[in-house]
Design a protein around this motif. Structure first.
Motif, PDB file in Angstrom:
ATOM      1  N   GLN A  93       0.835  -1.205   0.000  1.00 47.51           N
ATOM      2  CA  GLN A  93       0.000   0.000   0.000  1.00 47.51           C
ATOM      3  C   GLN A  93       0.869   1.254   0.000  1.00 47.51           C
ATOM      4  OE1 GLN A  93      -3.363  -0.237  -0.129  1.00 47.51           O
ATOM      5  NE2 GLN A  93      -3.497   1.972  -0.417  1.00 47.51           N
ATOM      6  N   ASP A  94       1.932   1.227   0.834  1.00 54.85           N
ATOM      7  CA  ASP A  94       2.828   2.391   0.898  1.00 54.85           C
ATOM      8  C   ASP A  94       3.484   2.652  -0.450  1.00 54.85           C
ATOM      9  OD1 ASP A  94       2.192   2.741   3.491  1.00 54.85           O
ATOM     10  OD2 ASP A  94       4.055   1.882   4.307  1.00 54.85           O
ATOM     11  N   LEU A  95       3.966   1.569  -1.061  1.00 54.49           N
ATOM     12  CA  LEU A  95       4.643   1.736  -2.356  1.00 54.49           C
ATOM     13  C   LEU A  95       3.664   2.237  -3.427  1.00 54.49           C
ATOM     14  CD1 LEU A  95       6.862  -1.475  -2.359  1.00 54.49           C
ATOM     15  CD2 LEU A  95       7.641   0.878  -2.130  1.00 54.49           C
ATOM     16  N   HIS A  96       2.422   1.657  -3.399  1.00 50.27           N
ATOM     17  CA  HIS A  96       1.436   2.057  -4.413  1.00 50.27           C
ATOM     18  C   HIS A  96       1.006   3.497  -4.203  1.00 50.27           C
ATOM     19  CE1 HIS A  96      -2.617   2.478  -6.150  1.00 50.27           C
ATOM     20  NE2 HIS A  96      -2.169   1.636  -7.092  1.00 50.27           N
ATOM     21  N   ASP A  97       0.645   3.833  -2.944  1.00 51.66           N
ATOM     22  CA  ASP A  97       0.139   5.183  -2.683  1.00 51.66           C
ATOM     23  C   ASP A  97       1.247   6.220  -2.764  1.00 51.66           C
ATOM     24  OD1 ASP A  97      -2.259   3.970  -2.307  1.00 51.66           O
ATOM     25  OD2 ASP A  97      -2.208   4.059  -0.107  1.00 51.66           O
ATOM     26  N   GLY A  98       2.417   5.851  -2.196  1.00 61.06           N
ATOM     27  CA  GLY A  98       3.496   6.833  -2.103  1.00 61.06           C
ATOM     28  C   GLY A  98       4.157   7.117  -3.431  1.00 61.06           C
ATOM     29  N   PHE A  99       4.511   6.047  -4.135  1.00 59.60           N
ATOM     30  CA  PHE A  99       5.284   6.238  -5.360  1.00 59.60           C
ATOM     31  C   PHE A  99       4.414   6.444  -6.599  1.00 59.60           C
ATOM     32  CE2 PHE A  99       8.311   4.097  -2.601  1.00 59.60           C
ATOM     33  CZ  PHE A  99       9.437   4.869  -2.803  1.00 59.60           C
ATOM     34  N   GLY A 100       3.132   6.020  -6.518  1.00 62.29           N
ATOM     35  CA  GLY A 100       2.274   6.162  -7.698  1.00 62.29           C
ATOM     36  C   GLY A 100       2.134   7.609  -8.143  1.00 62.29           C
ATOM     37  N   GLN A 101       1.871   8.499  -7.152  1.00 61.09           N
ATOM     38  CA  GLN A 101       1.678   9.907  -7.516  1.00 61.09           C
ATOM     39  C   GLN A 101       2.977  10.536  -8.012  1.00 61.09           C
ATOM     40  OE1 GLN A 101       0.524  12.140  -4.076  1.00 61.09           O
ATOM     41  NE2 GLN A 101       1.880  11.004  -2.696  1.00 61.09           N
ATOM     42  N   TYR A 102       4.114  10.114  -7.389  1.00 53.92           N
ATOM     43  CA  TYR A 102       5.394  10.669  -7.833  1.00 53.92           C
ATOM     44  C   TYR A 102       5.712  10.236  -9.271  1.00 53.92           C
ATOM     45  CZ  TYR A 102       6.203  11.772  -2.917  1.00 53.92           C
ATOM     46  OH  TYR A 102       6.109  12.263  -1.649  1.00 53.92           O
ATOM     47  N   ILE A 103       5.440   8.987  -9.583  1.00 50.90           N
ATOM     48  CA  ILE A 103       5.721   8.480 -10.934  1.00 50.90           C
ATOM     49  C   ILE A 103       4.839   9.184 -11.958  1.00 50.90           C
ATOM     50  CG2 ILE A 103       5.569   6.422 -12.391  1.00 50.90           C
ATOM     51  CD1 ILE A 103       6.395   4.796  -9.900  1.00 50.90           C
ATOM     52  N   SER A 104       3.556   9.396 -11.589  1.00 53.85           N
ATOM     53  CA  SER A 104       2.644  10.095 -12.521  1.00 53.85           C
ATOM     54  C   SER A 104       3.156  11.513 -12.804  1.00 53.85           C
ATOM     55  CB  SER A 104       1.244  10.153 -11.928  1.00 53.85           C
ATOM     56  OG  SER A 104       0.731   8.856 -11.750  1.00 53.85           O
ATOM     57  N   ALA A 105       3.600  12.188 -11.717  1.00 53.72           N
ATOM     58  CA  ALA A 105       4.113  13.548 -11.890  1.00 53.72           C
ATOM     59  C   ALA A 105       5.356  13.552 -12.764  1.00 53.72           C
ATOM     60  CB  ALA A 105       4.413  14.162 -10.529  1.00 53.72           C
ATOM     61  N   LEU A 106       6.265  12.597 -12.523  1.00 57.49           N
ATOM     62  CA  LEU A 106       7.500  12.524 -13.322  1.00 57.49           C
ATOM     63  C   LEU A 106       7.187  12.296 -14.800  1.00 57.49           C
ATOM     64  CD1 LEU A 106       9.909  10.480 -11.035  1.00 57.49           C
ATOM     65  CD2 LEU A 106      10.174  12.848 -11.748  1.00 57.49           C
ATOM     66  N   ARG A 107       6.226  11.403 -15.085  1.00 58.53           N
ATOM     67  CA  ARG A 107       5.849  11.152 -16.485  1.00 58.53           C
ATOM     68  C   ARG A 107       5.340  12.435 -17.158  1.00 58.53           C
ATOM     69  NH1 ARG A 107       2.678   5.359 -15.806  1.00 58.53           N
ATOM     70  NH2 ARG A 107       4.543   4.018 -15.913  1.00 58.53           N
ATOM     71  N   LEU A 108       4.524  13.204 -16.388  1.00 54.62           N
ATOM     72  CA  LEU A 108       3.982  14.444 -16.942  1.00 54.62           C
ATOM     73  C   LEU A 108       5.111  15.427 -17.261  1.00 54.62           C
ATOM     74  CD1 LEU A 108       1.574  16.278 -17.623  1.00 54.62           C
ATOM     75  CD2 LEU A 108       1.496  16.933 -15.205  1.00 54.62           C
ATOM     76  N   TYR A 109       6.063  15.588 -16.276  1.00 51.81           N
ATOM     77  CA  TYR A 109       7.158  16.532 -16.481  1.00 51.81           C
ATOM     78  C   TYR A 109       8.057  16.094 -17.635  1.00 51.81           C
ATOM     79  CZ  TYR A 109       5.823  18.291 -11.863  1.00 51.81           C
ATOM     80  OH  TYR A 109       5.154  18.802 -10.794  1.00 51.81           O
ATOM     81  N   VAL A 110       8.326  14.804 -17.723  1.00 52.35           N
ATOM     82  CA  VAL A 110       9.209  14.305 -18.792  1.00 52.35           C
ATOM     83  C   VAL A 110       8.570  14.510 -20.155  1.00 52.35           C
ATOM     84  CG1 VAL A 110      10.255  12.232 -19.769  1.00 52.35           C
ATOM     85  CG2 VAL A 110      10.431  12.664 -17.326  1.00 52.35           C
ATOM     86  N   SER A 111       7.232  14.245 -20.247  1.00 56.24           N
ATOM     87  CA  SER A 111       6.557  14.421 -21.545  1.00 56.24           C
ATOM     88  C   SER A 111       6.594  15.893 -21.976  1.00 56.24           C
ATOM     89  CB  SER A 111       5.122  13.914 -21.446  1.00 56.24           C
ATOM     90  OG  SER A 111       4.379  14.715 -20.547  1.00 56.24           O
ATOM     91  N   GLN A 112       6.469  16.819 -20.995  1.00 57.33           N
ATOM     92  CA  GLN A 112       6.530  18.240 -21.344  1.00 57.33           C
ATOM     93  C   GLN A 112       7.950  18.644 -21.744  1.00 57.33           C
ATOM     94  OE1 GLN A 112       4.876  20.368 -18.040  1.00 57.33           O
ATOM     95  NE2 GLN A 112       2.757  19.798 -18.511  1.00 57.33           N
ATOM     96  N   LEU A 113       8.946  18.037 -21.058  1.00 57.22           N
ATOM     97  CA  LEU A 113      10.343  18.353 -21.412  1.00 57.22           C
ATOM     98  C   LEU A 113      10.681  17.856 -22.815  1.00 57.22           C
ATOM     99  CD1 LEU A 113      12.102  17.566 -18.016  1.00 57.22           C
ATOM    100  CD2 LEU A 113      11.996  19.790 -19.134  1.00 57.22           C
ATOM    101  N   LYS A 114      10.078  16.728 -23.225  1.00 53.71           N
ATOM    102  CA  LYS A 114      10.332  16.184 -24.566  1.00 53.71           C
ATOM    103  C   LYS A 114       9.662  17.041 -25.654  1.00 53.71           C
ATOM    104  CE  LYS A 114      10.939  11.304 -23.387  1.00 53.71           C
ATOM    105  NZ  LYS A 114      10.352   9.953 -23.551  1.00 53.71           N
ATOM    106  N   SER A 115       8.559  17.688 -25.267  1.00 54.16           N
ATOM    107  CA  SER A 115       7.779  18.433 -26.269  1.00 54.16           C
ATOM    108  C   SER A 115       8.561  19.658 -26.773  1.00 54.16           C
ATOM    109  CB  SER A 115       6.441  18.875 -25.660  1.00 54.16           C
ATOM    110  OG  SER A 115       5.740  19.693 -26.572  1.00 54.16           O
ATOM    111  N   GLU A 116       8.598  19.826 -28.060  1.00 60.43           N
ATOM    112  CA  GLU A 116       9.277  20.979 -28.671  1.00 60.43           C
ATOM    113  C   GLU A 116       8.467  22.263 -28.489  1.00 60.43           C
ATOM    114  OE1 GLU A 116       9.921  19.991 -32.718  1.00 60.43           O
ATOM    115  OE2 GLU A 116      11.382  18.389 -32.301  1.00 60.43           O
ATOM    116  N   LYS A 117       7.188  22.107 -28.148  1.00 60.52           N
ATOM    117  CA  LYS A 117       6.338  23.284 -27.996  1.00 60.52           C
ATOM    118  C   LYS A 117       6.565  23.966 -26.639  1.00 60.52           C
ATOM    119  CE  LYS A 117       2.670  21.330 -30.909  1.00 60.52           C
ATOM    120  NZ  LYS A 117       1.238  20.928 -30.969  1.00 60.52           N
ATOM    121  N   THR A 118       7.193  23.231 -25.707  1.00 65.40           N
ATOM    122  CA  THR A 118       7.385  23.805 -24.370  1.00 65.40           C
ATOM    123  C   THR A 118       8.448  24.892 -24.417  1.00 65.40           C
ATOM    124  OG1 THR A 118       6.856  21.654 -23.418  1.00 65.40           O
ATOM    125  CG2 THR A 118       7.896  23.268 -21.967  1.00 65.40           C
TER     126      THR A 118
END
Length: 669
Positions: free
Chosen positions: A473-498
């Motif tokens: 539960q700790d791993l799912h709740d704790g790291f799930g939100q962090y991983i989602s945030a990292l994916r969002l930031y990485v996708s924006q960093l990859k985007s040429e429009k940013t």
């Protein structure tokens, strides 16, 4: 008096009969001992009063028993007559004790047994507790020499109990009894029990700083582990014994253990290691004079090792040196099987069938002789049994003749016999039912014990499953939100429009998220097993726990300790930490406490853990009857430490105390 020794006559290539360790010293120490004996001889021969001369005779005769038996016997006869003039007092019996030791060392065990029994009775009557203890130890050693191992264990146990009951006794007063108990169990091939006693004796001797005693205990442990087949442990203790023997200046033990270690390496096929240790055992450049039996063993083992390495020349050289020892000491022939077998192998490998066959026949002859001696006592018993049965047959014949002449007496005899058998049958039936009831009771007790253990196992399994679910539960709740945030930031960093300025901000956010993930990982790892506990010990881990709780601002946790000057055993520390962690979690969760105190102490062999808090009190029966895992986990860990647990709390009263206490000896909990 107590003699530490070990023996295994069936192992002629490595384990010896070590009769005494009192004068196994060398070099400067031996020189000082001889000078002291010369001075005592002058005192004994002087015109001093009788009590001073008798005191000198005590030390002189004990020394001569192991170094000059002829002089020992002569001096004992003279000095005992001198001592008896003042009456059979304590001083007389202390000297008389040396006569018993003289007989024991010279295999006159029946005479020594009578002397030790007489001294034991006198010491009991006069309340000479120290002399009584030494008499019990001497009777134990006498029983060992007569292969009466159960009697030996009883005497050593009595000596140990007597010493421990004496308020003036110290560990050094009973360590020899512990060591002797180890030897007795060793002879009975109860190696686990022997190891327990030797380890306890070793720990005491370490605290005493007695390097000589530490060497003896370590060597005995090496022999026990070798006979158990645990070669790695045996090697470790042999090496430890060598170090201690060298520090103590005990060259006899130093050389002997090198020979034992070389023999062990031979058996393991590590021939180069065997040769290294055997060469040290044979090297007399340190001034040590090897006795013929040890020299024969070392040379035989060296020959066997070189044969295994195909060094035929070296093997033959050592074997021939062994033959010279055997020629000078023909009484050692029963210790020569390894030598004879090695010579046979050497000459067969050289193509000399005649000499090879000769030594092979001698090897088989020695083995037959050893077998014959080992079974001599058994054959003697069979002969006695035959004579007894023969006499019984003659008596039966006479009884038959009398029965024919006395028919009436015969009928009466059978009548009484039938009545006796009937009574015996009744007694047997009564004993049978008594034993069956006792057995049933024992089975019920064991069944309850098994059920309790099953309950503890079930609690442990449930606790593990609960811990796994919590981690998931700790791993799912704790790291799930962090991983989602990292994916969002990485996708924006990859985007040429940013935009570039937004990318810089996204990099900062990503770094913040990684920091939070690192902290989360540290918390999960800490819950599993605090690294501080493993690396730095219990006290440091508790201080770290206190810091974490204080940072959370839930409560203030203080630590106090007394007598914890060094680390406890690792499993003891882990269980104590988990008990603290489990109970403090309960306190924080339910009591509303603001102040918590952990008081840990180690005094007089007892570890005591007390946890106080100022939270709301409660009925202790709530926990005692609870089916929850937390309390059961705490009790399971306490049971592993063989600890007593007490809970002091009352409803509507502020403050609760949890107490955990247990006896602690390093390596035993």
């Amino acid at each position: 008096m107590s003699l530490d020794f070990w023996r295994k006559a069936s192992l002629p290539t490595g384990c010896y009969v070590l009769i005494s360790v009192f004068f196994l010293v060398s070099g400067e120490l031996a020189g000082r001992q001889v000078q002291k004996m010369d001075s005592l001889e002058q005192v004994y021969s002087s015109q001093a009063n009788d009590s001073i001369r008798v005191a000198a005779a005590k030390e002189l005769t004990f020394f001569y028993i192991f170094n000059n038996p002829t002089r020992a016997k002569e001096l004992l006869r003279e000095s005992l007559s001198l001592a008896e003039k003042a009456g059979k007092n304590k001083s007389y019996y202390e000297l008389y004790q040396n006569l018993g030791i003289y007989y024991d060392v010279n295999q006159q065990t029946d005479s020594s047994y009578l002397i030790f029994q007489e001294i034991l009775e006198a010491s009991k009557a006069q309340n000479w507790s120290r002399l009584e203890e030494r008499s019990l130890n001497n009777l134990g050693m006498n029983s060992l020499n007569r292969s009466k191992y159960e009697d030996a264990i009883r005497y050593f146990n009595d000596a140990l109990t007597l010493s421990r009951q004496n308020p003036e006794s110290k560990e050094s007063d009973w360590v020899n009894s512990l060591s002797n108990l180890g030897l007795a169990n060793q002879e009975l091939e109860l190696y686990d029990q022997a190891i327990k006693y030797h380890l306890e004796a070793l720990e005491i001797r370490k605290r005493m700083g007695n390097k000589g005693g530490m060497a003896i205990s370590s060597a005995n442990l090496g022999i026990c582990y070798k006979l158990k087949g645990n070669e790695d442990e045996a090697i470790a203790y042999y090496k430890q014994a060598i170090t201690y023997a060298k520090d103590a200046g005990n060259l006899t033990l130093y050389h002997r253990v090198h020979d034992n270690l070389g023999s062990l390496y031979n058996g393991l096929g590590q021939y180069q290691d065997a040769i290294t240790n055997l060469n040290i055992a044979l090297d007399t450049s340190d001034g040590y004079k090897i006795d013929p039996k040890m020299e024969l063993s070392i040379l035989s083992n060296l020959a066997a090792a070189h044969i295994a390495l195909r060094n035929r020349g070296e093997a033959l050289d050592f074997a021939n040196r062994g033959l010279k020892v055997l020629e000078a000491q023909p009484e050692l022939v029963n210790y020569s099987p390894t030598l004879k077998k090695s010579l046979a192998k050497i000459y067969f490998s050289m193509g000399d069938i005649s000499l090879g066959s000769k030594y092979l026949e001698e090897y088989e002859a020695v083995n037959r002789e050893i077998f014959k001696e080992e079974n001599a006592e058994l054959l003697s018993d069979l002969q006695v049994k035959y004579e007894v049965e023969k006499k019984e047959s003659q008596l039966a014949l006479q009884q038959a003749e009398l029965t024919e002449k006395n028919a009436v007496l015969q009928r009466n005899y059978f009548a009484f016999a039938a009545l006796g058998l009937f009574l015996v049958l009744l007694v047997a039936i009564f004993i049978f039912y008594q034993n069956r009831n006792k057995r049933n009771q024992e089975l019920l007790i064991k069944d309850r014990e098994i059920r309790v253990k099953e309950a503890y196992i079930q609690a442990s399994m449930e606790s593990q499953e609960q811990e796994r679910r919590r981690m998931a539960q700790d791993l799912h709740d704790g790291f799930g939100q962090y991983i989602s945030a990292l994916r969002l930031y990485v996708s924006q960093l990859k985007s040429e429009k940013t935009k570039p300025e937004l990318k810089a901000e996204l990099v900062g956010r990503t770094d913040d998220v990684l920091d939070e993930m690192s902290k989360e990982i540290s918390n999960v790892v800490y819950d599993l097993m605090p690294a501080t506990l493993i690396r730095h010990g219990l006290m440091t881990a508790l201080e770290d726990l206190a810091a974490r709780i204080s940072i959370s601002q839930k409560a203030k946790l203080d630590i106090e300790s007394r007598g914890i000057s060094k680390r406890l055993d690792e499993l003891v520390e882990i269980n104590l930490f988990r008990i603290c962690q489990e109970w403090i979690n309960n306190v924080l969760k339910y009591s509303g406490a603001k102040q918590i105190l952990i008081d840990l102490s180690f005094e007089e062999g007892m570890v005591r853990l007390n946890i106080f808090d100022d939270g709301r009190g409660f009925d202790p029966n709530v926990f005692l009857t609870s089916k929850g895992n937390g309390w059961r986990n705490l009790h399971t860990r306490a049971d592993l430490l063989q600890a007593k647990v007490k809970l002091n709390s009352k409803p509507e009263v502020q403050g609760t105390e949890l107490s955990v206490s247990f006896a602690y000896f390093s390596g035993t909990n």
